[in-house]
Design a protein around this motif. Sequence first.
Motif, PDB file in Angstrom:
ATOM      1  N   SER A 529       0.147   6.503   8.022  1.00 15.84           N
ATOM      2  CA  SER A 529      -1.128   6.011   7.484  1.00 15.84           C
ATOM      3  C   SER A 529      -1.361   6.487   6.055  1.00 15.84           C
ATOM      4  O   SER A 529      -2.093   5.843   5.294  1.00 15.84           O
ATOM      5  CB  SER A 529      -2.285   6.449   8.386  1.00 15.84           C
ATOM      6  OG  SER A 529      -2.364   7.868   8.440  1.00 15.84           O
ATOM      7  N   ASP A 530      -0.760   7.622   5.677  1.00 19.63           N
ATOM      8  CA  ASP A 530      -0.938   8.120   4.302  1.00 19.63           C
ATOM      9  C   ASP A 530      -0.301   7.186   3.273  1.00 19.63           C
ATOM     10  O   ASP A 530      -0.676   7.211   2.092  1.00 19.63           O
ATOM     11  CB  ASP A 530      -0.318   9.517   4.170  1.00 19.63           C
ATOM     12  CG  ASP A 530      -1.082  10.563   4.964  1.00 19.63           C
ATOM     13  OD1 ASP A 530      -2.309  10.636   4.808  1.00 19.63           O
ATOM     14  OD2 ASP A 530      -0.444  11.281   5.753  1.00 19.63           O
ATOM     15  N   PHE A 531       0.652   6.367   3.705  1.00 18.81           N
ATOM     16  CA  PHE A 531       1.384   5.525   2.769  1.00 18.81           C
ATOM     17  C   PHE A 531       0.957   4.059   2.828  1.00 18.81           C
ATOM     18  O   PHE A 531       1.360   3.258   1.991  1.00 18.81           O
ATOM     19  CB  PHE A 531       2.893   5.632   3.046  1.00 18.81           C
ATOM     20  CG  PHE A 531       3.416   7.029   2.918  1.00 18.81           C
ATOM     21  CD1 PHE A 531       3.758   7.541   1.682  1.00 18.81           C
ATOM     22  CD2 PHE A 531       3.524   7.857   4.033  1.00 18.81           C
ATOM     23  CE1 PHE A 531       4.211   8.837   1.549  1.00 18.81           C
ATOM     24  CE2 PHE A 531       3.980   9.155   3.912  1.00 18.81           C
ATOM     25  CZ  PHE A 531       4.318   9.646   2.668  1.00 18.81           C
ATOM     26  N   GLU A 532       0.120   3.710   3.820  1.00 12.58           N
ATOM     27  CA  GLU A 532      -0.294   2.322   3.983  1.00 12.58           C
ATOM     28  C   GLU A 532      -1.127   1.780   2.825  1.00 12.58           C
ATOM     29  O   GLU A 532      -1.080   0.584   2.542  1.00 12.58           O
ATOM     30  CB  GLU A 532      -1.041   2.156   5.310  1.00 12.58           C
ATOM     31  CG  GLU A 532      -0.126   2.290   6.524  1.00 12.58           C
ATOM     32  CD  GLU A 532      -0.884   2.156   7.828  1.00 12.58           C
ATOM     33  OE1 GLU A 532      -2.146   2.102   7.770  1.00 12.58           O
ATOM     34  OE2 GLU A 532      -0.234   2.112   8.883  1.00 12.58           O
ATOM     35  N   PRO A 533      -1.902   2.596   2.087  1.00 13.54           N
ATOM     36  CA  PRO A 533      -2.702   2.031   0.988  1.00 13.54           C
ATOM     37  C   PRO A 533      -1.878   1.556  -0.206  1.00 13.54           C
ATOM     38  O   PRO A 533      -2.423   0.945  -1.117  1.00 13.54           O
ATOM     39  CB  PRO A 533      -3.611   3.207   0.575  1.00 13.54           C
ATOM     40  CG  PRO A 533      -3.627   4.130   1.744  1.00 13.54           C
ATOM     41  CD  PRO A 533      -2.273   4.009   2.349  1.00 13.54           C
ATOM     42  N   TYR A 534      -0.574   1.818  -0.227  1.00 14.85           N
ATOM     43  CA  TYR A 534       0.236   1.530  -1.409  1.00 14.85           C
ATOM     44  C   TYR A 534       1.184   0.359  -1.160  1.00 14.85           C
ATOM     45  O   TYR A 534       1.664   0.151  -0.040  1.00 14.85           O
ATOM     46  CB  TYR A 534       1.061   2.765  -1.792  1.00 14.85           C
ATOM     47  CG  TYR A 534       0.229   3.995  -2.060  1.00 14.85           C
ATOM     48  CD1 TYR A 534      -0.336   4.202  -3.310  1.00 14.85           C
ATOM     49  CD2 TYR A 534       0.005   4.941  -1.054  1.00 14.85           C
ATOM     50  CE1 TYR A 534      -1.105   5.332  -3.564  1.00 14.85           C
ATOM     51  CE2 TYR A 534      -0.764   6.069  -1.294  1.00 14.85           C
ATOM     52  CZ  TYR A 534      -1.320   6.263  -2.552  1.00 14.85           C
ATOM     53  OH  TYR A 534      -2.075   7.375  -2.802  1.00 14.85           O
ATOM     54  N   LYS A 535       1.469  -0.384  -2.214  1.00 16.14           N
ATOM     55  CA  LYS A 535       2.469  -1.444  -2.154  1.00 16.14           C
ATOM     56  C   LYS A 535       3.839  -0.833  -1.917  1.00 16.14           C
ATOM     57  O   LYS A 535       4.158   0.212  -2.485  1.00 16.14           O
ATOM     58  CB  LYS A 535       2.499  -2.229  -3.472  1.00 16.14           C
ATOM     59  CG  LYS A 535       1.267  -3.043  -3.765  1.00 16.14           C
ATOM     60  CD  LYS A 535       1.436  -3.766  -5.101  1.00 16.14           C
ATOM     61  CE  LYS A 535       0.197  -4.553  -5.470  1.00 16.14           C
ATOM     62  NZ  LYS A 535       0.335  -5.215  -6.791  1.00 16.14           N
ATOM     63  N   ALA A 536       4.651  -1.506  -1.104  1.00 11.62           N
ATOM     64  CA  ALA A 536       5.977  -0.956  -0.803  1.00 11.62           C
ATOM     65  C   ALA A 536       6.983  -2.079  -0.635  1.00 11.62           C
ATOM     66  O   ALA A 536       6.627  -3.235  -0.407  1.00 11.62           O
ATOM     67  CB  ALA A 536       5.931  -0.096   0.461  1.00 11.62           C
TER      68      ALA A 536
END
Length: 780
Positions: A529-536
Amino acid sequence: MKKKVLVAFIAAVSCVGTFPVSSIPLTSIAEKATVEQSVETESPLKDYADTINEYLRSNSVLGYAYIQDFDATEKLLITYVSDLEKIKAYITDLGIDENIVLYSQSHDDYSVSKLSGKIVSLPDKLEYKIGEQIDLTGIRIEAAKGNEKAVVYTYPDVAFDYQSNIPKPATLLLSTDFRSDKTGTYTVKAIDMDNVRFDVNVVDDSILPDATVTIPRTMAPETETAVDSSASDAKFDEDEFFVVVGTYKGSTQLRSLKRRSDGSYAAEKIVWEAAPQGLSYGDVLTAEGKVIMEQVRPASDPVYAMAYYYKLDDSAKLTKVGSCAQLMEKKDLTVERVTYDGSAHWSIDYTDENGEKYYYGLSTYGSSLGVNPTGGKEGDIYTFAAIDGNIVVPLAKKDVESDINKEPEYKIVKLPDKVEYKLGETIDLTGLEIEVTKANEEPVVYTYPDIAFAHDSTTPKPATVLLFSDDFRSDKAGTYKVEVVGADDVSFDVKVVDDSSIKDLEEGKTMTLDDVIELSKKGDDLTWSDFEPYKALDASTCIRNWQYELGNGYILDVGGQPDEKPDFILLGYYSFQNCDVRKENVPGFIDYITETYIFVKGDANFDRHVDMSDAVLVMQALANPNKYGLNGTDEKHLTEQGLANADIDGNGLTVADALAIQRKLLHLSGIDEYPIGGKTFVYEKEGFGSDFIINFYAGGAYEYYEGVLSSYIGAGRWEIKDDTVVMTENISKKVNHLKINGNDLVYIADGSDNFYYLKVNDGEKFSVQPSLTQIEKIKQ
């Protein structure tokens, strides 16, 4: 009990998942029918079964031919979904006795919801020059399934079935016979949508794969037959010739060798469908006049897209002039390394008794070879046919000692603890036990990590027993075969079940290095969840894998099982440095990379940015060196790296450097506009399967790729001395020199160590390739 061949056919799907090829083993994206085999002695009906299955596959008829025992008699059992009369008509055409053929209709649930639709607007571009690829920009297709409401789709929701560079899986798939290397009109069709199609044109001439190749006249006299035998006492010294090496799906396979200007030979895989009977492994053939060869690639198969071969035209007339054993010298070579890239391409390094190195590359896709060197292991010795020091083909594996010439025997003692997986899970070899018996030795039972996949580079030591799976896909339900390298018919099956959905990662904010530093403070508490706000970038294969491009060579790589915490969170710099974000000092790692690899012109205060504070520090260091100079008392005094960054013109630190930084900030001049920084250069000759390219990054780093068939990636640092680019490789410390000549870099052999596989000659050129930014500027 008689041995049987049992082949279970599910269905080939025309869609290939979208994955960045550079980040995963190619085998994990294969799109193939699932095949289970209990392989045994070859049946006399095998050729019939193979022919029938090829017909079913090429005509999109769902079914498969098996060889089964019925009342102690072998018969062909053909299972089918539909089209029975069509299948029977083909069986009759083959002349097969109906008494040995049985039919069984499959009642597995099989339904296809046809899409209906129409083209709303064609692509902006419908005419292409030789070498250009189809651009779907502007296409709009309206589609509806059944009674559902119609939806209009555009790129990338409309894409070709072979594309692997789109940001997410497409909704509508297109297929085509398009060739960028040949002029003509090509049709693009929508898969599962009748009458949705359009044409594109390729114009101008080409000298690519369909070109006529001139081959020198043979040593043998002219004859009227397709292949003639001839002998000569003269030394064999042809510039171009062919050697019989085996078969390709039933047709004769040759290896063509053509002499380069430096005396070495370029080799290609050739298939001769019109070859006569009587040819043997190692036979040497030459051609009279002109021979036409057409390049052929496996259809709709991204994994084996580079497993191409050249098909000889039926008009080719080849003459047998002898065999390798008769015409050529023999050379004993010791296996140093065998590399498999996951797409049927093998690279084998050898050394001779004097330590000289040799390379032999081949594609085994569809091939049955008379002498197959891919089963060789480090230390094995092969006898090669050779001409003037150039190896041609292997003649035999040499017995080092008569009592150890027997290949090891393999037996699976215990299957892995887990043989059934959910979508997205990777194969776990825990519990697998394989017994290996070598000549004159007691059997030894191996477990992981002594058993590992051939493409797995994460094991703590080189594995003794290697495995491979040609078609395993963690993103598609099915049954997949895992085989032991070098062992005949030693394998086990694994299953992938259920469905999965992968989160769309196109939305969100762009991650920066500062965001990574902030995230690293959570340590082991970091979750998905810590990485979900960012485009990947979704690089998921056997596991979930999200990648974040941070610029300037940095990439954050997050991977693991979706329902657990990530297994790894790595901040990487290109392909040769990384840092564990949860456990290591991220700011320290960034500073180390910046200091070691990134040279930012104008960054006097060494904060990875160029702004007015850099100009101020230069002026302070000049005005008050005791406080702001190299050994100044102020906490923010000039450092050695800062001094190197601030010296814009290379004449020592002066007021002119402060002015240059200010002009940079005012966009009056560019202090970062190196002659080659940020540019890509392409070698004038062909690389291994594609272009040989060098990427020079503005920070002073470089990477080079010798072609898609080479797994090696060279990386290092570059600098300019006078009018010469000096490249120093990180690991090998090899140095190469290139003279700047306009938009070209000219190779200087004197004082250079050359590249890893390809050898560039003195005076040969690398030409600049426009960047995407430059192309966009041109379009505007």
